[in-house]
Design a protein around this motif. Structure first.
Motif, PDB file in Angstrom:
ATOM      1  N   ASN A   8      32.461  93.833  16.146  1.00 18.99           N
ATOM      2  CA  ASN A   8      31.905  92.737  17.003  1.00 18.99           C
ATOM      3  C   ASN A   8      30.694  93.084  17.351  1.00 18.99           C
ATOM      4  O   ASN A   8      29.589  91.938  17.248  1.00 18.99           O
ATOM      5  CB  ASN A   8      33.166  92.542  18.105  1.00 18.99           C
ATOM      6  N   THR A   9      30.248  94.207  17.645  1.00 14.76           N
ATOM      7  CA  THR A   9      28.728  94.552  17.975  1.00 14.76           C
ATOM      8  C   THR A   9      27.782  94.242  16.752  1.00 14.76           C
ATOM      9  O   THR A   9      26.860  93.754  16.942  1.00 14.76           O
ATOM     10  CB  THR A   9      28.579  95.934  18.594  1.00 14.76           C
ATOM     11  N   ALA A  10      28.455  94.976  15.380  1.00 15.46           N
ATOM     12  CA  ALA A  10      27.625  94.740  14.445  1.00 15.46           C
ATOM     13  C   ALA A  10      27.563  93.157  13.783  1.00 15.46           C
ATOM     14  O   ALA A  10      26.346  92.680  13.392  1.00 15.46           O
ATOM     15  CB  ALA A  10      28.309  95.671  13.092  1.00 15.46           C
ATOM     16  N   SER A  11      28.449  92.483  14.274  1.00 13.93           N
ATOM     17  CA  SER A  11      28.347  91.050  13.975  1.00 13.93           C
ATOM     18  C   SER A  11      27.494  90.243  14.920  1.00 13.93           C
ATOM     19  O   SER A  11      26.809  89.406  14.249  1.00 13.93           O
ATOM     20  CB  SER A  11      29.889  90.467  13.841  1.00 13.93           C
ATOM     21  N   LEU A  12      27.487  90.568  15.958  1.00 11.01           N
ATOM     22  CA  LEU A  12      26.797  90.086  17.167  1.00 11.01           C
ATOM     23  C   LEU A  12      25.158  90.415  16.635  1.00 11.01           C
ATOM     24  O   LEU A  12      24.177  89.668  16.699  1.00 11.01           O
ATOM     25  CB  LEU A  12      26.911  90.478  18.387  1.00 11.01           C
ATOM     26  N   ASN A  13      24.925  91.877  16.308  1.00 14.18           N
ATOM     27  CA  ASN A  13      23.636  92.251  15.859  1.00 14.18           C
ATOM     28  C   ASN A  13      23.065  91.350  14.991  1.00 14.18           C
ATOM     29  O   ASN A  13      21.708  91.170  14.649  1.00 14.18           O
ATOM     30  CB  ASN A  13      23.475  93.644  15.863  1.00 14.18           C
ATOM     31  N   THR A  14      23.967  91.105  13.673  1.00 15.58           N
ATOM     32  CA  THR A  14      23.540  90.394  12.384  1.00 15.58           C
ATOM     33  C   THR A  14      23.237  89.048  12.951  1.00 15.58           C
ATOM     34  O   THR A  14      22.274  88.536  12.583  1.00 15.58           O
ATOM     35  CB  THR A  14      24.583  90.489  11.424  1.00 15.58           C
ATOM     36  N   THR A  15      23.828  88.390  13.800  1.00 17.55           N
ATOM     37  CA  THR A  15      23.613  87.059  14.340  1.00 17.55           C
ATOM     38  C   THR A  15      22.273  86.884  15.082  1.00 17.55           C
ATOM     39  O   THR A  15      21.624  86.062  14.733  1.00 17.55           O
ATOM     40  CB  THR A  15      24.738  86.529  15.093  1.00 17.55           C
ATOM     41  N   VAL A  16      22.034  87.868  15.819  1.00 19.24           N
ATOM     42  CA  VAL A  16      20.734  87.949  16.682  1.00 19.24           C
ATOM     43  C   VAL A  16      19.694  88.230  15.663  1.00 19.24           C
ATOM     44  O   VAL A  16      18.517  87.710  15.541  1.00 19.24           O
ATOM     45  CB  VAL A  16      20.899  89.146  17.651  1.00 19.24           C
ATOM     46  N   ALA A  17      19.833  89.031  14.943  1.00 19.29           N
ATOM     47  CA  ALA A  17      18.830  89.350  13.821  1.00 19.29           C
ATOM     48  C   ALA A  17      18.460  88.327  13.026  1.00 19.29           C
ATOM     49  O   ALA A  17      17.149  87.952  12.709  1.00 19.29           O
ATOM     50  CB  ALA A  17      19.170  90.562  12.972  1.00 19.29           C
ATOM     51  N   PHE A  18      19.315  87.610  12.319  1.00 13.98           N
ATOM     52  CA  PHE A  18      19.013  86.589  11.561  1.00 13.98           C
ATOM     53  C   PHE A  18      18.450  85.298  12.366  1.00 13.98           C
ATOM     54  O   PHE A  18      17.453  84.650  11.952  1.00 13.98           O
ATOM     55  CB  PHE A  18      20.572  86.010  11.120  1.00 13.98           C
ATOM     56  N   ALA A  21      14.808  86.547  13.122  1.00 14.99           N
ATOM     57  CA  ALA A  21      14.055  86.312  11.979  1.00 14.99           C
ATOM     58  C   ALA A  21      13.776  85.126  11.633  1.00 14.99           C
ATOM     59  O   ALA A  21      12.576  84.656  11.240  1.00 14.99           O
ATOM     60  CB  ALA A  21      14.768  86.902  10.711  1.00 14.99           C
ATOM     61  N   LEU A  22      14.713  84.085  11.472  1.00 24.18           N
ATOM     62  CA  LEU A  22      14.348  82.579  11.292  1.00 24.18           C
ATOM     63  C   LEU A  22      13.416  82.093  12.309  1.00 24.18           C
ATOM     64  O   LEU A  22      12.542  81.344  11.978  1.00 24.18           O
ATOM     65  CB  LEU A  22      15.525  82.031  11.158  1.00 24.18           C
ATOM     66  N   VAL A  27       7.948  80.065  13.368  1.00 21.55           N
ATOM     67  CA  VAL A  27       6.672  80.035  14.300  1.00 21.55           C
ATOM     68  C   VAL A  27       5.595  80.401  13.438  1.00 21.55           C
ATOM     69  O   VAL A  27       4.430  79.891  13.574  1.00 21.55           O
ATOM     70  CB  VAL A  27       6.996  80.981  15.543  1.00 21.55           C
ATOM     71  N   LEU A  28       5.627  81.605  12.675  1.00 18.45           N
ATOM     72  CA  LEU A  28       4.564  82.029  11.659  1.00 18.45           C
ATOM     73  C   LEU A  28       4.075  80.886  11.016  1.00 18.45           C
ATOM     74  O   LEU A  28       2.839  80.707  10.741  1.00 18.45           O
ATOM     75  CB  LEU A  28       4.872  83.262  11.001  1.00 18.45           C
ATOM     76  N   LYS A  29       5.021  80.462  10.215  1.00 22.26           N
ATOM     77  CA  LYS A  29       4.462  79.174   9.183  1.00 22.26           C
ATOM     78  C   LYS A  29       3.947  77.862  10.005  1.00 22.26           C
ATOM     79  O   LYS A  29       3.069  77.429   9.469  1.00 22.26           O
ATOM     80  CB  LYS A  29       5.588  78.696   8.349  1.00 22.26           C
ATOM     81  N   PHE A  30       4.434  77.614  11.190  1.00 18.18           N
ATOM     82  CA  PHE A  30       3.942  76.397  12.031  1.00 18.18           C
ATOM     83  C   PHE A  30       2.352  76.856  12.485  1.00 18.18           C
ATOM     84  O   PHE A  30       1.603  76.322  12.277  1.00 18.18           O
ATOM     85  CB  PHE A  30       4.735  76.092  13.113  1.00 18.18           C
ATOM     86  N   TRP A  31       2.240  77.934  12.734  1.00 20.54           N
ATOM     87  CA  TRP A  31       0.967  78.489  13.149  1.00 20.54           C
ATOM     88  C   TRP A  31       0.057  78.482  12.162  1.00 20.54           C
ATOM     89  O   TRP A  31      -1.115  77.891  12.006  1.00 20.54           O
ATOM     90  CB  TRP A  31       1.363  79.860  13.855  1.00 20.54           C
ATOM     91  N   VAL A 349      19.419  84.493   3.238  1.00 21.10           N
ATOM     92  CA  VAL A 349      18.884  85.684   4.190  1.00 21.10           C
ATOM     93  C   VAL A 349      17.592  86.105   3.491  1.00 21.10           C
ATOM     94  O   VAL A 349      16.443  86.248   3.991  1.00 21.10           O
ATOM     95  CB  VAL A 349      19.721  86.658   4.476  1.00 21.10           C
ATOM     96  N   LEU A 350      17.372  86.026   1.955  1.00 17.14           N
ATOM     97  CA  LEU A 350      16.337  86.703   1.207  1.00 17.14           C
ATOM     98  C   LEU A 350      14.870  86.135   1.623  1.00 17.14           C
ATOM     99  O   LEU A 350      13.900  86.777   1.696  1.00 17.14           O
ATOM    100  CB  LEU A 350      16.879  86.758  -0.050  1.00 17.14           C
ATOM    101  N   PRO A 351      15.025  84.616   1.610  1.00 15.86           N
ATOM    102  CA  PRO A 351      13.610  83.989   1.688  1.00 15.86           C
ATOM    103  C   PRO A 351      13.203  84.494   3.318  1.00 15.86           C
ATOM    104  O   PRO A 351      11.860  84.521   3.272  1.00 15.86           O
ATOM    105  CB  PRO A 351      13.991  82.424   2.034  1.00 15.86           C
ATOM    106  N   LEU A 352      13.726  84.816   4.114  1.00  8.16           N
ATOM    107  CA  LEU A 352      13.182  85.311   5.488  1.00  8.16           C
ATOM    108  C   LEU A 352      12.207  86.645   5.135  1.00  8.16           C
ATOM    109  O   LEU A 352      11.315  86.743   5.838  1.00  8.16           O
ATOM    110  CB  LEU A 352      14.222  85.437   6.444  1.00  8.16           C
TER     111      LEU A 352
END
Length: 428
Positions: A8-18, A21-22, A27-31, A349-352
């Motif tokens: 569950n922790t790994a799954s949550l970490n993946t969600t947060v990381a995605f 990153a998104l 933010v970077l592209k808008f800037w 995920v790869l385009p990020l």
């Protein structure tokens, strides 16, 4: 219990990381886009001094408006794409589609191929309004669109047919290999993927491109004689010189050296030949030959081999991790293959990662363009190449005043000031 908590922790970490990153990518592209819009708008009132004698204020302002319009529209596309990515992943869209297809078709290779096809079909349908607006509104407004709705529909139908005839067997083979070749499947699939790409380079010029455009042998005796001499002088051979009817779709001009091995051919847009003098055509062709002389094409193919190998290795590992699926909003199939799900999630995920790696590839591409320019100058002349590029910048409404930071992230070709400065020997 500890394993469940760890999962569950790994799954949550993946969600947060995605999600992080998104968000950072957006933010970077808008800037960057806001910088580009602001910089171009601030410099639209006057032609840069280096171009004042060659580019009219009207042309300069048209390029500014075209750039700003496309950049703003790009922000809309970017926002829509991010929303769709979230809908497919964290909101469970891909999981729902997969489960529905399983309920209809059951588990098996047919269901997995159907999932890939359905995903791509839905994605294309969601992007269709943007494609149509880009072609029939933006390009039309600035005088570049030459295609009709009928021709566009014909191209669309041909693309669908090619996708069915070529794409369906290929993805079916990939899905089968992922399940049949053991834990090293990613290496076998990588080899097939590379072979497919090399085959495409061989067959595209003579089998696929003619389905969309007419390619007539170059008939202008003066131009043909000059480019023949240039090719001989540079030590290159080709299957011939051809003129493509690019004007039936767009007013943009170009020339390219296509194919691989014995299938190489030189192709000129009819719009290019109408705009450039024979010496300028020589210079543009010499630039393309410069890419081959410096082995840029081979280097890019080798780079693609290496990067894709790393990508398939990562996919092979991620496809075995439960948290990769659950962290991205997908309930994997229990007791059945998840190969199609892994492919689709990896594709999202790869385009990020590409967002943050983009400046490195853009810098390398600009370096290659400078090298090809230098080769063209050595084989023809600096003024001829500069004259051709100025005409192309004007005819394609390319802004002469891009934002420097935006250039570092996105420009695969050097901006006009740097490029012409080096060509004419005035760069510092």
């Amino acid at each position: 219990m500890n394993e469940l908590f760890s999962g569950n922790t790994a799954s949550l970490n993946t969600t947060v990381a995605f999600a992080l990153a998104l968000t950072l990518s957006l933010v970077l592209k808008f800037w960057l886009a806001s910088r580009q819009i602001r910089h171009v708008a601030q410099h639209r009132s006057a032609v840069p001094a280096a171009f004042a004698e060659k580019i009219t204020l009207t042309a300069h302002q048209k390029a500014a408006e075209y750039t700003i319009t496309k950049t703003r529209f790009g922000l809309l596309e970017l926002s829509w794409g991010a929303a769709i990515a979230i809908a497919w992943t964290l909101l469970g869209g891909l999981s729902v589609l997969n489960q529905w297809l399983v309920s209809v078709m059951g588990h098996g290779i047919g269901q997995q191929v159907a999932l890939l096809v359905a995903f791509m079909a839905i994605g294309s349908a969601l992007d269709l309004p943007f494609t149509l607006y880009q072609t029939f509104v933006i390009e039309e407004r600035f005088g570049f669109n030459k295609t009709s709705l009928k021709l566009w529909l014909q191209d669309f139908a041909k693309s669908l047919l090619l996708s069915a005839l070529i794409g369906l067997p290929f993805i079916t083979l990939v899905i089968w290999m992922m399940g049949a070749t053991g834990p090293w499947w990613w290496l076998w699939v990588w080899g097939v993927w590379m072979g497919f790409n090399l085959l495409a380079l061989l067959i595209y010029p003579t089998w696929i491109a003619p389905l969309f455009n007419k390619f007539q042998p170059l008939e202008d005796p003066q131009v043909k004689e000059r480019v023949s001499q240039l090719m001989a002088r540079c030590g290159f051979t080709s299957k011939g010189f051809f003129v493509m009817d690019g004007s039936k779709r767009s007013a943009h001009a170009n020339a390219y050296f296509t194919g691989f091995g014995a299938s190489k051919r030189v192709v000129f847009y009819d719009t290019l030949l109408a705009q450039l003098s024979p010496p300028e055509v020589d210079a543009v062709l010499a630039h393309e030959l410069g890419h081959f002389k410096h082995k840029h094409v081979i280097k890019r193919i080798v780079s693609m081999f290496a990067i894709s190998l790393l990508g398939f290795f990562a996919l092979g590992w991620l496809s075995q991790q439960l948290w990769f699926y659950t962290g991205l909003g997908v309930l994997p199939n229990l007791g059945a293959p998840n190969d199609a799900l892994a492919l689709l999630l990896f594709m999202m995920v790869l385009p990020l990662l590409g967002t943050f790696m983009g400046p490195l590839f853009a810098q390398l591409s600009r370096k290659h363009e400078f090298e090809a320019d230098a080769y063209a100058v050595a084989q023809t002349s600096g003024p001829a190449l500069a004259g051709a590029l100025l005409k192309l910048f004007e005819d394609n409404a390319s802004t002469l005043t891009p934002d420097p930071v935006y250039v570092q992230f996105y420009y695969s070709h050097p901006p006009a000031t740097e490029r012409l400065g080096r060509i004419l020997g005035t760069a510092h």
